[in-house]
Design a protein around this motif. Structure first.
Motif, short mmCIF file in Angstrom:
data_model
loop_
_atom_site.label_atom_id
_atom_site.label_comp_id
_atom_site.label_asym_id
_atom_site.label_seq_id
_atom_site.Cartn_x
_atom_site.Cartn_y
_atom_site.Cartn_z
N PRO A 108 0.82 -1.21 0.00
CA PRO A 108 0.00 0.00 0.00
C PRO A 108 0.86 1.26 0.00
O PRO A 108 1.97 1.28 0.53
CB PRO A 108 -0.80 -0.12 1.30
CG PRO A 108 0.07 -0.94 2.19
CD PRO A 108 0.77 -1.91 1.28
N CYS A 109 0.30 2.32 -0.62
CA CYS A 109 1.05 3.58 -0.68
C CYS A 109 0.27 4.77 -0.14
O CYS A 109 0.83 5.86 -0.04
CB CYS A 109 1.53 3.84 -2.10
SG CYS A 109 0.18 4.06 -3.28
N VAL A 110 -1.01 4.59 0.21
CA VAL A 110 -1.83 5.72 0.62
C VAL A 110 -3.05 5.25 1.40
O VAL A 110 -3.50 4.10 1.25
CB VAL A 110 -2.27 6.55 -0.62
CG1 VAL A 110 -3.24 5.75 -1.49
CG2 VAL A 110 -2.83 7.90 -0.24
N PRO A 132 -6.99 11.62 -3.83
CA PRO A 132 -6.02 12.47 -4.52
C PRO A 132 -6.70 13.28 -5.63
O PRO A 132 -7.73 12.85 -6.17
CB PRO A 132 -5.02 11.47 -5.12
CG PRO A 132 -5.17 10.23 -4.30
CD PRO A 132 -6.62 10.20 -3.89
N LYS A 133 -6.15 14.44 -5.95
CA LYS A 133 -6.73 15.29 -7.00
C LYS A 133 -6.92 14.56 -8.31
O LYS A 133 -7.93 14.72 -8.99
CB LYS A 133 -5.86 16.53 -7.23
CG LYS A 133 -6.08 17.61 -6.22
CD LYS A 133 -5.33 18.87 -6.60
CE LYS A 133 -5.65 19.94 -5.57
NZ LYS A 133 -5.02 21.21 -5.87
N GLU A 134 -5.92 13.73 -8.70
CA GLU A 134 -6.02 13.03 -9.99
C GLU A 134 -7.16 12.02 -10.02
O GLU A 134 -7.52 11.51 -11.08
CB GLU A 134 -4.69 12.37 -10.37
CG GLU A 134 -4.15 11.40 -9.35
CD GLU A 134 -3.23 12.04 -8.31
OE1 GLU A 134 -2.54 11.27 -7.63
OE2 GLU A 134 -3.23 13.27 -8.15
N GLY A 139 -7.34 16.32 -2.74
CA GLY A 139 -5.89 16.23 -2.65
C GLY A 139 -5.35 16.69 -1.31
O GLY A 139 -4.14 16.76 -1.12
N VAL A 140 -6.23 16.97 -0.36
CA VAL A 140 -5.82 17.46 0.95
C VAL A 140 -5.37 16.31 1.85
O VAL A 140 -6.06 15.29 1.97
CB VAL A 140 -7.00 18.24 1.63
CG1 VAL A 140 -6.67 18.61 3.06
CG2 VAL A 140 -7.35 19.46 0.81
N SER A 141 -4.22 16.47 2.45
CA SER A 141 -3.69 15.49 3.40
C SER A 141 -4.18 15.83 4.81
O SER A 141 -4.44 17.00 5.12
CB SER A 141 -2.16 15.49 3.39
OG SER A 141 -1.69 15.04 2.16
N VAL A 142 -4.30 14.81 5.64
CA VAL A 142 -4.66 15.00 7.04
C VAL A 142 -3.58 14.36 7.91
O VAL A 142 -2.80 13.53 7.44
CB VAL A 142 -6.06 14.42 7.37
CG1 VAL A 142 -7.14 15.15 6.61
CG2 VAL A 142 -6.13 12.94 7.08
N ALA A 143 -3.56 14.76 9.16
CA ALA A 143 -2.56 14.25 10.09
C ALA A 143 -2.80 12.79 10.40
O ALA A 143 -3.92 12.31 10.40
CB ALA A 143 -2.58 15.06 11.39
N GLU A 144 -1.69 12.11 10.65
CA GLU A 144 -1.76 10.70 11.02
C GLU A 144 -2.32 10.61 12.42
O GLU A 144 -3.03 9.77 12.80
CB GLU A 144 -0.35 10.09 10.96
CG GLU A 144 -0.34 8.61 10.99
CD GLU A 144 1.00 8.03 10.63
OE1 GLU A 144 1.03 7.26 9.66
OE2 GLU A 144 1.99 8.35 11.28
#
Length: 144
Positions: A108-110, A132-134, A139-144
């Motif tokens: 896994p990558c995401v 992801p935007k694509e 495309g917004v990341s959130v904290a782990e």
């Protein structure tokens, strides 16, 4: 990899068998409510393939389809209820559940839809609010 990058897949009872060929377009974990409810688990391990990489080899007549939106056509075995894959026509991809692919190195990558997570996973992978935007997300990341 095995047998020219062809991996064998099947439902829980074996009435439906299929292969995936080549390399997936992506792999990760989905935390959205829809995947959680469908899988009856806190997270779904997905692998995304081009539709022509997925070939039903046995039991086409045993495959059921359910879609609650035009974005996802979920496939399962009508005999055992085992989940097989989800077609995402708008993305041009098919999500084959990692658990049904034999002898496959899942990498896994995401994490997607992590803002809906019920099972926090602290593994250092990127965590996306939605997609992801694509793939049509923010495309917004959130904290782990």
């Amino acid at each position: 990899m095995n047998d020219a990058d062809t991996y064998h897949c099947q439902c829980f009872c074996g009435a439906v068998k299929f292969t995936v060929t080549g390399k997936p377009e992506g792999m990760g974990y989905c935390h959205c409510e829809s995947c959680r409810r469908w899988s009856a688990g806190p997270v779904n391990a997905f692998t995304l393939w081009k539709p022509d990489a997925v070939t039903i080899t046995h039991g086409t007549d045993h495959i059921g389809t359910y879609n609650n939106t035009e974005h996802s056509y979920r496939k399962w075995c009508r005999d055992c209820g085992g989940h097989l894959f989800t077609e995402h026509p708008g993305l041009g991809l098919t999500d084959v559940y990692a658990a049904v692919i034999s002898d496959f190195q899942y990498d896994p990558c995401v994490h997607v839809h992590y803002s809906e997570s019920k099972l926090p996973m602290r593994d250092g992978l990127p965590k996306m609010k939605d997609l992801p935007k694509e793939m049509g997300g923010s495309g917004v990341s959130v904290a782990e």
